[in-house]
Design a protein around this motif. Structure first.
Motif, PDB file in Angstrom:
ATOM      1  N   PRO B  84       0.816  -1.236   0.000  1.00  0.00           N
ATOM      2  CA  PRO B  84       0.000   0.000   0.000  1.00  0.00           C
ATOM      3  C   PRO B  84       0.843   1.277   0.000  1.00  0.00           C
ATOM      4  O   PRO B  84       0.465   2.271  -0.612  1.00  0.00           O
ATOM      5  N   ARG B  85       2.001   1.254   0.648  1.00  0.00           N
ATOM      6  CA  ARG B  85       2.841   2.463   0.697  1.00  0.00           C
ATOM      7  C   ARG B  85       3.482   2.795  -0.648  1.00  0.00           C
ATOM      8  O   ARG B  85       4.094   3.851  -0.797  1.00  0.00           O
ATOM      9  N   ASP B  86       3.331   1.916  -1.624  1.00  0.00           N
ATOM     10  CA  ASP B  86       3.821   2.205  -2.980  1.00  0.00           C
ATOM     11  C   ASP B  86       2.828   3.055  -3.766  1.00  0.00           C
ATOM     12  O   ASP B  86       3.141   3.486  -4.887  1.00  0.00           O
ATOM     13  N   SER B  87       1.663   3.268  -3.221  1.00  0.00           N
ATOM     14  CA  SER B  87       0.653   4.084  -3.899  1.00  0.00           C
ATOM     15  C   SER B  87       1.201   5.486  -4.115  1.00  0.00           C
ATOM     16  O   SER B  87       1.656   6.155  -3.174  1.00  0.00           O
ATOM     17  N   ALA B  88       1.186   5.922  -5.369  1.00  0.00           N
ATOM     18  CA  ALA B  88       1.803   7.198  -5.744  1.00  0.00           C
ATOM     19  C   ALA B  88       1.539   7.427  -7.226  1.00  0.00           C
ATOM     20  O   ALA B  88       0.956   6.584  -7.911  1.00  0.00           O
ATOM     21  N   VAL B  89       1.999   8.588  -7.697  1.00  0.00           N
ATOM     22  CA  VAL B  89       2.046   8.834  -9.145  1.00  0.00           C
ATOM     23  C   VAL B  89       3.485   8.630  -9.586  1.00  0.00           C
ATOM     24  O   VAL B  89       4.411   9.210  -8.999  1.00  0.00           O
ATOM     25  N   TYR B  90       3.666   7.822 -10.595  1.00  0.00           N
ATOM     26  CA  TYR B  90       4.993   7.526 -11.122  1.00  0.00           C
ATOM     27  C   TYR B  90       5.140   8.200 -12.482  1.00  0.00           C
ATOM     28  O   TYR B  90       4.344   7.976 -13.389  1.00  0.00           O
ATOM     29  N   PHE B  91       6.164   9.030 -12.577  1.00  0.00           N
ATOM     30  CA  PHE B  91       6.423   9.750 -13.823  1.00  0.00           C
ATOM     31  C   PHE B  91       7.669   9.199 -14.498  1.00  0.00           C
ATOM     32  O   PHE B  91       8.666   8.887 -13.848  1.00  0.00           O
ATOM     33  N   CYS B  92       7.600   9.155 -15.801  1.00  0.00           N
ATOM     34  CA  CYS B  92       8.758   8.916 -16.630  1.00  0.00           C
ATOM     35  C   CYS B  92       9.070  10.222 -17.359  1.00  0.00           C
ATOM     36  O   CYS B  92       8.163  10.973 -17.739  1.00  0.00           O
ATOM     37  N   ALA B  93      10.339  10.514 -17.511  1.00  0.00           N
ATOM     38  CA  ALA B  93      10.763  11.713 -18.235  1.00  0.00           C
ATOM     39  C   ALA B  93      11.956  11.371 -19.107  1.00  0.00           C
ATOM     40  O   ALA B  93      12.684  10.408 -18.826  1.00  0.00           O
ATOM     41  N   SER B  94      12.165  12.152 -20.154  1.00  0.00           N
ATOM     42  CA  SER B  94      13.341  11.925 -20.992  1.00  0.00           C
ATOM     43  C   SER B  94      13.965  13.249 -21.376  1.00  0.00           C
ATOM     44  O   SER B  94      13.313  14.297 -21.342  1.00  0.00           O
ATOM     45  N   SER B  95      15.239  13.175 -21.701  1.00  0.00           N
ATOM     46  CA  SER B  95      15.950  14.364 -22.153  1.00  0.00           C
ATOM     47  C   SER B  95      17.033  13.962 -23.131  1.00  0.00           C
ATOM     48  O   SER B  95      17.447  12.807 -23.203  1.00  0.00           O
ATOM     49  N   LEU B  96      17.480  14.978 -23.863  1.00  0.00           N
ATOM     50  CA  LEU B  96      18.547  14.777 -24.841  1.00  0.00           C
ATOM     51  C   LEU B  96      19.841  15.228 -24.193  1.00  0.00           C
ATOM     52  O   LEU B  96      19.905  16.344 -23.656  1.00  0.00           O
ATOM     53  N   ARG B  97      20.842  14.370 -24.176  1.00  0.00           N
ATOM     54  CA  ARG B  97      22.095  14.720 -23.519  1.00  0.00           C
ATOM     55  C   ARG B  97      22.666  15.972 -24.159  1.00  0.00           C
ATOM     56  O   ARG B  97      22.696  16.110 -25.379  1.00  0.00           O
ATOM     57  N   GLY B  98      23.096  16.902 -23.310  1.00  0.00           N
ATOM     58  CA  GLY B  98      23.556  18.188 -23.801  1.00  0.00           C
ATOM     59  C   GLY B  98      22.471  19.248 -23.734  1.00  0.00           C
ATOM     60  O   GLY B  98      22.748  20.435 -23.869  1.00  0.00           O
TER      61      GLY B  98
END
Lengths: 115, 113
Positions: B84-98
């Motif tokens: 139950p303590r894992d309940s959350a919003v999980y985001f993935c993000a990406s970026s371009l190196r540099g």
């Protein structure tokens, strides 16, 4: 370790007025980036504006501008001509310029727009 | 570009079950991040990859969490067994190196009952 502090949990502003959200940070780095992200009720994290620490000129994006004070480690966001669509949580974030690319976030400020 | 795509948008699962969250980064981006958002802890990094290699996993809570990036266009975050303590919003993000900016997906709201 870097820390980011947003001391205003909530702010409100009249539509068409100007509001400033505060952010301070702590770092021993000299080169870094600072960001403001907006999170509306849709939950999407939207990049509002970014600032490079080596730039003295404050960043501006349309109605959004920042006041970057490097010596004071302060990075405030000014929203001019506030609109109903600006209502959201606003997060200040820090990232090192070199090495680890992770973002360190503040706790956020909830902005309410009063019609 | 379609942006960062996460699935599912919502997940409700029972305690003890395995949960897999998925992420497709923006094409051409070579850094991928998993963040978790909770009321108590705010937004925190779990792990990030560069060129499919884990660079910083210091935020991964415990052995129940694992993340993989088998190729440049796909990543998973797995929780087994979920609590139950894992309940959350999980985001993935990406970026371009540099490039400094990271772009976020719409998040997965996980509820463990």
């Amino acid at each position: 370790a870097q820390t980011v502090t947003q001391s205003q949990p909530e702010m409100s502003v009249q539509e068409a007025e100007t509001v400033t959200l505060s952010c301070t940070y702590d770092t021993s780095e000299s080169d870094y980036y600072l960001f403001w992200y907006k999170q509306p009720p849709s939950r999407q994290m939207i990049l509002v504006i970014r600032q490079e620490a080596y730039k003295q000129q404050n960043a501006t994006e349309n109605r959004f501008s920042v006041n970057f004070q490097k010596a004071a480690k302060s990075f405030s966001l000014k929203i001019s001509d506030s609109q109903l669509g600006d209502a959201a949580m606003y997060f200040c974030a820090y990232r090192r310029a070199f090495g680890n690319e992770k973002l360190t976030f503040g706790t956020g400020t909830r902005l309410t727009i009063i019609p | 570009d379609a942006g960062v795509i996460q699935s599912p948008r919502h997940e409700v699962t029972e305690m003890g079950q395995e949960v897999t969250l998925r992420c497709k980064p923006i094409s051409g981006h070579n850094s991928l991040f998993w963040y978790r958002q909770t009321m108590m802890r705010g937004l925190e990094l779990l792990i990030y990859f560069n060129n499919n290699v884990p660079i910083d996993d210091s935020g991964m809570p415990e052995d129940r969490f694992s993340a993989k990036m088998p190729n440049a266009s796909f990543s998973t975050l797995k929780i087994q067994p979920s609590e139950p303590r894992d309940s959350a919003v999980y985001f993935c993000a990406s970026s371009l190196r540099g490039r400094a900016e990271a772009f976020f997906g719409q998040g997965t709201r996980l509820t463990v009952v």
